[in-house]
Design a protein around this motif. Sequence first.
Motif, PDB file in Angstrom:
ATOM      1  N   GLY A  52       0.834  -1.191   0.000  1.00  0.00           N
ATOM      2  CA  GLY A  52       0.000   0.000   0.000  1.00  0.00           C
ATOM      3  C   GLY A  52       0.868   1.241   0.000  1.00  0.00           C
ATOM      4  N   ARG A  53       0.193   2.375  -0.054  1.00  0.00           N
ATOM      5  CA  ARG A  53       0.900   3.651  -0.040  1.00  0.00           C
ATOM      6  C   ARG A  53       0.603   4.366   1.275  1.00  0.00           C
ATOM      7  N   VAL A  54       1.542   5.168   1.726  1.00  0.00           N
ATOM      8  CA  VAL A  54       1.301   6.041   2.873  1.00  0.00           C
ATOM      9  C   VAL A  54       1.898   7.396   2.548  1.00  0.00           C
ATOM     10  N   ASP A  55       1.430   8.436   3.245  1.00  0.00           N
ATOM     11  CA  ASP A  55       2.087   9.727   3.033  1.00  0.00           C
ATOM     12  C   ASP A  55       3.303   9.820   3.953  1.00  0.00           C
ATOM     13  N   GLU A  56       4.053  10.897   3.781  1.00  0.00           N
ATOM     14  CA  GLU A  56       5.323  10.998   4.510  1.00  0.00           C
ATOM     15  C   GLU A  56       5.101  11.010   6.022  1.00  0.00           C
ATOM     16  N   ALA A  57       4.036  11.726   6.443  1.00  0.00           N
ATOM     17  CA  ALA A  57       3.776  11.816   7.892  1.00  0.00           C
ATOM     18  C   ALA A  57       3.416  10.441   8.457  1.00  0.00           C
ATOM     19  N   GLU A  58       2.593   9.700   7.710  1.00  0.00           N
ATOM     20  CA  GLU A  58       2.191   8.373   8.195  1.00  0.00           C
ATOM     21  C   GLU A  58       3.385   7.418   8.195  1.00  0.00           C
ATOM     22  N   ALA A  59       4.244   7.573   7.189  1.00  0.00           N
ATOM     23  CA  ALA A  59       5.447   6.740   7.148  1.00  0.00           C
ATOM     24  C   ALA A  59       6.302   7.007   8.395  1.00  0.00           C
ATOM     25  N   ALA A  60       6.460   8.290   8.735  1.00  0.00           N
ATOM     26  CA  ALA A  60       7.280   8.633   9.909  1.00  0.00           C
ATOM     27  C   ALA A  60       6.644   8.095  11.190  1.00  0.00           C
ATOM     28  N   ALA A  61       5.302   8.227  11.277  1.00  0.00           N
ATOM     29  CA  ALA A  61       4.612   7.739  12.480  1.00  0.00           C
ATOM     30  C   ALA A  61       4.738   6.219  12.594  1.00  0.00           C
ATOM     31  N   THR A  62       4.637   5.534  11.465  1.00  0.00           N
ATOM     32  CA  THR A  62       4.743   4.066  11.501  1.00  0.00           C
ATOM     33  C   THR A  62       6.152   3.647  11.893  1.00  0.00           C
ATOM     34  N   LEU A  63       7.151   4.327  11.337  1.00  0.00           N
ATOM     35  CA  LEU A  63       8.537   3.998  11.704  1.00  0.00           C
ATOM     36  C   LEU A  63       8.770   4.232  13.193  1.00  0.00           C
ATOM     37  N   ALA A  64       8.177   5.318  13.729  1.00  0.00           N
ATOM     38  CA  ALA A  64       8.329   5.593  15.162  1.00  0.00           C
ATOM     39  C   ALA A  64       7.672   4.481  15.988  1.00  0.00           C
ATOM     40  N   SER A  65       6.493   4.022  15.530  1.00  0.00           N
ATOM     41  CA  SER A  65       5.811   2.930  16.249  1.00  0.00           C
ATOM     42  C   SER A  65       6.646   1.653  16.206  1.00  0.00           C
ATOM     43  N   LEU A  66       7.199   1.357  15.039  1.00  0.00           N
ATOM     44  CA  LEU A  66       8.024   0.149  14.917  1.00  0.00           C
ATOM     45  C   LEU A  66       9.258   0.264  15.809  1.00  0.00           C
ATOM     46  N   ASP A  67       9.817   1.465  15.856  1.00  0.00           N
ATOM     47  CA  ASP A  67      10.998   1.680  16.700  1.00  0.00           C
ATOM     48  C   ASP A  67      10.651   1.431  18.176  1.00  0.00           C
ATOM     49  N   SER A  68       9.443   1.849  18.563  1.00  0.00           N
ATOM     50  CA  SER A  68       9.065   1.702  19.976  1.00  0.00           C
ATOM     51  C   SER A  68       8.907   0.240  20.391  1.00  0.00           C
ATOM     52  N   ILE A  69       8.689  -0.636  19.417  1.00  0.00           N
ATOM     53  CA  ILE A  69       8.581  -2.061  19.768  1.00  0.00           C
ATOM     54  C   ILE A  69       9.833  -2.828  19.365  1.00  0.00           C
ATOM     55  N   GLY A  70      10.879  -2.066  19.096  1.00  0.00           N
ATOM     56  CA  GLY A  70      12.174  -2.705  18.885  1.00  0.00           C
ATOM     57  C   GLY A  70      12.384  -3.297  17.517  1.00  0.00           C
ATOM     58  N   VAL A  71      11.606  -2.824  16.529  1.00  0.00           N
ATOM     59  CA  VAL A  71      11.778  -3.341  15.172  1.00  0.00           C
ATOM     60  C   VAL A  71      12.596  -2.349  14.361  1.00  0.00           C
ATOM     61  N   ALA A  72      13.734  -2.803  13.888  1.00  0.00           N
ATOM     62  CA  ALA A  72      14.549  -1.976  12.995  1.00  0.00           C
ATOM     63  C   ALA A  72      14.213  -2.380  11.568  1.00  0.00           C
ATOM     64  N   PRO A  73      13.735  -1.437  10.725  1.00  0.00           N
ATOM     65  CA  PRO A  73      13.389  -1.818   9.344  1.00  0.00           C
ATOM     66  C   PRO A  73      14.565  -2.437   8.603  1.00  0.00           C
TER      67      PRO A  73
END
Lengths: 73, 369
Positions: A52-73
């Motif tokens: 799917g597609r996300v906008d830049e803000a949603e991408a940043a928010a998702t990366l922050a959420s993943l970071d908070s649970i210890g997931v490094a992309p």
Amino acid sequence: MCHAVPARVTAVLPDETAQVELSGARKTVSTALVGPVEVGDYLLVHVGYALGRVDEAEAAATLASLDSIGVAP
Amino acid sequence: VVRRGIGGRACLTSGRLTRLEPALRQRHASEAPRLVRRILPVCGWAQGIACLRAVEDALSRPAIPAAEAARDRLLLGESAMVQIWRAAIDWPALQGLPPAPSLLRAGRTGLDRLVRALWPLGDPLDLEAPVEAGSGATAAGALADLLDDIAGDLPDRPEAIRDWAIRADHPFARLIRRGAKTLPAAAGAQDEPMPRIPEVVRRLAADPGFCRAPHRSGEPCDPGPLSALPARDRDAFAAFGPLAGRFAAMLFQMRRTAERLRAPGGDDARPYARLRISGWSAGCADTARGPLVQIMRLSEDRVTAFRSVAPTEWLLHPLGGLTRCLSALPPDAPEADLRLVLAAFDPCAPVTLAALRAEQLILATGETN
């Protein structure tokens, strides 16, 4: 659980594929599910496919959420 | 990670994401379903709906039949997408055939239409989203037609599928035959079906580590389409062999999903029941790979604790059927056979294989994308 990672398109390639940047690494992914993309778009990537597609803000928010649970992309 | 050592014995450990709580803690309950879907978009509607059901349970909201019926229809649509993915991407890759991205696009378009038909005025994951009761039949029917087109001449009765698999020239019939040849029936018993949902909720509530290797009294269980069948059909498919039976069950699932998309509320339908056990509120949602369960606690409408267990965690149990089937392959089995075993179990995880020595392989499942 099966997560997907936001990644920025760095090049549009033939055959419904694109190059994306994931944590500094470049990967080729299929864009068959999301249709035509442009450089700078953000895609949600899972096992080599853009889901799917996300906008830049949603991408940043998702990366922050993943970071908070210890997931490094 | 699966290591296959001398003699081919496999040992599996999983590094998958199992803990979402840090991302949800102190979030307002109404935000949680959308956030869960954003982090876990692969079966995103199922993740979001399970979370929404848990939130509604925690807020003591009654289950509204029209909303639950619409959610179940959306879950069927998302399950159809996973099944289309297997048929369009995973299985052709096993057979040296080209992928069929046009099928994926058609499925995605159909699922998007279904969402818009059922929730024309809002987000399905909003607590107050108004649902258009009784709508969505056309969009659901289009998805059902797509599944039926993919299934081709596959019989719609389990007892007829074995004969079809023996004689048909369909690529899926060849896949079943290859599974039967790679691991015949004698190679190992199937795992028992996973426990009923209230039992899963009880175990998840009692043990924070349960989600890493879920089990029933220490025994691994199977969550997937084979286990969803009545015992008679399950036994019939299992007699094909541990791989062929799973492929047959996944194919039959396409027929059942199409049927249920056209006529929701049939034999498999059950009213959604709220679950609250040991102070935890719970939500459940069906996916193509089995039921997904989430439990949470709220304080002043904010999330204070959250646990979940997904079908893949059952499949990746270190003593489960996947490990046993990998171990049952000859030590010098080609990578293609390992891939076949993985596809039969269908864990939702990226997998890489690397040969370490002639007699030892390493197989990694991770979330590296």
